[in-house]
Design an enzyme around this catalytic site. Structure first.
Site, short mmCIF file in Angstrom:
data_model
loop_
_atom_site.label_atom_id
_atom_site.label_comp_id
_atom_site.label_asym_id
_atom_site.label_seq_id
_atom_site.Cartn_x
_atom_site.Cartn_y
_atom_site.Cartn_z
N PHE A 13 -103.13 8.13 -25.73
CA PHE A 13 -103.67 9.48 -25.54
C PHE A 13 -105.20 9.54 -25.65
O PHE A 13 -105.90 9.85 -24.68
CB PHE A 13 -103.01 10.44 -26.54
CG PHE A 13 -103.68 11.76 -26.70
CD1 PHE A 13 -104.13 12.48 -25.61
CD2 PHE A 13 -103.87 12.30 -27.97
CE1 PHE A 13 -104.76 13.72 -25.77
CE2 PHE A 13 -104.48 13.52 -28.14
CZ PHE A 13 -104.93 14.23 -27.03
N ASP A 34 -104.03 -3.00 -24.12
CA ASP A 34 -103.00 -2.12 -24.65
C ASP A 34 -101.66 -2.84 -24.56
O ASP A 34 -101.42 -3.59 -23.61
CB ASP A 34 -102.94 -0.82 -23.84
CG ASP A 34 -102.19 0.29 -24.55
OD1 ASP A 34 -102.83 1.25 -25.01
OD2 ASP A 34 -100.94 0.20 -24.65
N THR A 37 -96.76 0.37 -24.91
CA THR A 37 -95.55 0.83 -25.58
C THR A 37 -95.06 2.13 -24.93
O THR A 37 -95.64 2.60 -23.94
CB THR A 37 -95.81 1.07 -27.07
OG1 THR A 37 -96.75 2.16 -27.21
CG2 THR A 37 -96.38 -0.17 -27.73
N PHE A 81 -108.69 2.04 -30.84
CA PHE A 81 -107.77 3.18 -30.75
C PHE A 81 -106.33 2.76 -30.98
O PHE A 81 -105.47 3.61 -31.22
CB PHE A 81 -107.84 3.82 -29.35
CG PHE A 81 -109.15 4.46 -29.01
CD1 PHE A 81 -109.43 5.76 -29.39
CD2 PHE A 81 -110.11 3.76 -28.29
CE1 PHE A 81 -110.64 6.36 -29.06
CE2 PHE A 81 -111.32 4.35 -27.95
CZ PHE A 81 -111.58 5.65 -28.34
N THR A 125 -108.02 8.87 -38.94
CA THR A 125 -107.45 10.22 -38.91
C THR A 125 -107.71 10.96 -40.22
O THR A 125 -107.84 10.33 -41.28
CB THR A 125 -105.92 10.13 -38.69
OG1 THR A 125 -105.33 11.41 -38.89
CG2 THR A 125 -105.27 9.15 -39.65
N ASP A 126 -107.74 12.28 -40.15
CA ASP A 126 -107.88 13.08 -41.37
C ASP A 126 -106.66 12.99 -42.26
O ASP A 126 -106.71 13.33 -43.45
CB ASP A 126 -108.18 14.54 -41.04
CG ASP A 126 -107.11 15.22 -40.19
OD1 ASP A 126 -106.12 14.56 -39.82
OD2 ASP A 126 -107.28 16.42 -39.89
N GLU A 127 -105.54 12.49 -41.72
CA GLU A 127 -104.32 12.41 -42.52
C GLU A 127 -104.43 11.44 -43.68
O GLU A 127 -103.63 11.51 -44.62
CB GLU A 127 -103.12 12.06 -41.62
CG GLU A 127 -102.80 13.13 -40.60
CD GLU A 127 -101.47 12.92 -39.92
OE1 GLU A 127 -100.49 12.57 -40.60
OE2 GLU A 127 -101.41 13.10 -38.69
N TYR A 151 -97.15 6.58 -41.92
CA TYR A 151 -98.20 6.50 -40.89
C TYR A 151 -99.58 6.61 -41.52
O TYR A 151 -100.44 5.75 -41.33
CB TYR A 151 -98.02 7.60 -39.84
CG TYR A 151 -99.30 7.89 -39.09
CD1 TYR A 151 -99.90 6.90 -38.31
CD2 TYR A 151 -99.93 9.13 -39.18
CE1 TYR A 151 -101.10 7.16 -37.64
CE2 TYR A 151 -101.11 9.39 -38.52
CZ TYR A 151 -101.70 8.40 -37.74
OH TYR A 151 -102.88 8.64 -37.10
N LYS A 155 -102.80 3.85 -41.95
CA LYS A 155 -104.17 4.09 -41.49
C LYS A 155 -105.16 4.02 -42.65
O LYS A 155 -106.27 3.51 -42.50
CB LYS A 155 -104.26 5.44 -40.78
CG LYS A 155 -103.53 5.52 -39.46
CD LYS A 155 -104.10 4.56 -38.42
CE LYS A 155 -105.44 5.02 -37.88
NZ LYS A 155 -105.93 4.15 -36.78
N LYS A 190 -95.44 14.91 -29.31
CA LYS A 190 -96.42 15.55 -30.17
C LYS A 190 -96.31 17.07 -30.09
O LYS A 190 -95.79 17.64 -29.14
CB LYS A 190 -97.83 15.09 -29.79
CG LYS A 190 -98.05 13.59 -29.92
CD LYS A 190 -98.05 13.13 -31.36
CE LYS A 190 -98.43 11.65 -31.47
NZ LYS A 190 -98.65 11.21 -32.84
N PRO A 206 -88.73 23.74 -31.44
CA PRO A 206 -88.51 23.51 -32.88
C PRO A 206 -89.82 23.61 -33.67
O PRO A 206 -90.85 23.08 -33.25
CB PRO A 206 -87.96 22.09 -32.91
CG PRO A 206 -88.54 21.43 -31.70
CD PRO A 206 -88.69 22.49 -30.66
N TYR A 208 -91.15 23.04 -37.70
CA TYR A 208 -90.78 22.60 -39.04
C TYR A 208 -91.00 23.71 -40.07
O TYR A 208 -92.06 24.36 -40.10
CB TYR A 208 -91.61 21.39 -39.45
CG TYR A 208 -91.19 20.08 -38.83
CD1 TYR A 208 -89.88 19.62 -38.96
CD2 TYR A 208 -92.10 19.29 -38.14
CE1 TYR A 208 -89.49 18.42 -38.41
CE2 TYR A 208 -91.72 18.07 -37.58
CZ TYR A 208 -90.41 17.65 -37.73
OH TYR A 208 -90.02 16.46 -37.18
N HIS A 277 -94.28 16.55 -45.65
CA HIS A 277 -95.09 17.25 -44.66
C HIS A 277 -96.34 17.84 -45.31
O HIS A 277 -96.25 18.69 -46.21
CB HIS A 277 -94.26 18.37 -44.02
CG HIS A 277 -94.78 18.81 -42.70
ND1 HIS A 277 -94.16 19.76 -41.92
CD2 HIS A 277 -95.88 18.44 -41.99
CE1 HIS A 277 -94.83 19.95 -40.80
NE2 HIS A 277 -95.88 19.16 -40.83
#
Length: 321
Positions: A13, A34, A37, A81, A125-127, A151, A155, A190, A206, A208, A277
């Site tokens: 992406f 790449d 996948t 990436f 990522t901010d995660e 995940y 990271k 996503k 859906p 969450y 989450h």
């Protein structure tokens, strides 16, 4: 002299958007690798086949023998990436995330250490920062890492590995941590693409839990501009947060999309919340604004309309690439 750039994960992406950005806005020689996948866009391998500035090599960065095929020359920079990125999949099976996100990153760092590239940008990522309460201040580059799912843990581990190579070997590396991206070419699993395509096809949407999770949305082209800025002006050893300044609840985003498409609000289905989450993400991007003069340019409403129209065009042509 033209710069040689190695882009990993350039069929995914954000990577594919960055390939298009560089081919349009720079005169670099690009090598795009790449593993192709499920989440990739294989057509990119042939997209610029008539252009001698571009080449594509199928390669899994976690496999050294495959990576060596791309290390046949010296690069001015590696931009990483390549990553497994879907949280739900990481909860079901973390192993691919460890291989690509950690082992793959280590292989690239070792390539820089061996003199195969002058520097490397790790796209993160901010995660990795974990979650925020509504009253908490936005993440800064000094916020402690506190990942809450496999995940984001993979990271965070990769980020720590990158920082360790800077501290141990003085390796010229940088880390960028972005908020939630949206835009063309994002996989249908996503959030925003799933909502758009479900609404267009009149299928249940859906959500969450209560849908009050908050994300800071960044249009992918703004992200590409930020990475380009870091590539040219970033300082070795630094972390740069890249945010959109667009905090929205998931439910609000869904309602915006439904209203724009004239779909029925009854399509919304609240489902059991995801394990672990995170409730809220928000990025403070003052550092990159202050030091590198970058800030987002695309308003959320404008970027969302562009994204909706892109997916609508794909569905109308029965083409999900």
């Amino acid at each position: 002299m033209t710069k040689e750039i190695l882009i990993t994960g350039g069929a995914g992406f954000i990577g594919i958007n960055f390939v298009y950005y560089l081919m349009k806005n720079a005169d670099y020689q690009l090598t795009n690798i790449d593993a192709l996948t499920y989440a990739s866009h294989p057509f990119i391998k042939d997209e610029f086949q008539e252009n001698d500035r571009y080449r594509f090599i199928k390669c899994d960065i976690s496999k050294q023998q495959e990576l060596d095929k791309a290390l046949d020359r010296s690069y001015d920079a590696i931009i990483n990436f390549a990553a497994e990125s879907h949280v739900d999949r990481s909860i079901e099976n973390a192993a691919p995330f460890i291989q690509t996100n950690i082992t793959g990153t280590m292989n690239l760092l070792n390539a820089v250490l061996a003199g195969k590239a002058k520097k490397m940008i790790q796209i993160s990522t901010d995660e990795v920062y974990g979650t925020l309460l509504r009253t908490d201040k936005a993440f800064t580059e000094s916020t402690p890492l506190s990942p809450n799912n496999p995940y984001s843990a993979s990271k965070a581990a990769a980020d720590l590995l990158v920082q360790s190579y800077f501290n141990t070997y003085q390796l010229p590396v940088m880390i960028t941590r972005c908020s939630n991206n949206y835009g063309p070419f994002q996989h249908l699993e996503k959030f925003i693409p799933k909502v758009i395509t479900s609404a267009l096809l009149n299928k249940p949407i859906p959500i969450y839990g209560d849908g009050q999770q908050i994300r800071d949305w960044l249009y992918v082209e703004d992200h590409c501009r930020a990475i380009y800025t870091v590539l040219n002006n970033g300082k070795a050893g630094e972390v740069y947060n890249i945010g959109g300044g667009n905090e929205q609840t998931n439910l609000h985003v869904v309602s915006k999309i439904i209203n724009y498409l004239g779909a029925d609000q009854s399509l919304i289905r609240h489902v059991e919340d995801r394990l672990g989450h995170d409730r809220r993400y928000a990025i403070n991007y003052e550092k990159i604004k202050r030091e590198l003069n970058w800030e987002p340019q695309v308003l959320f409403e404008d970027g969302l309309l562009k994204t909706i129209n892109w997916y609508r065009d794909k569905i109308q042509r029965v083409d999900y690439t």
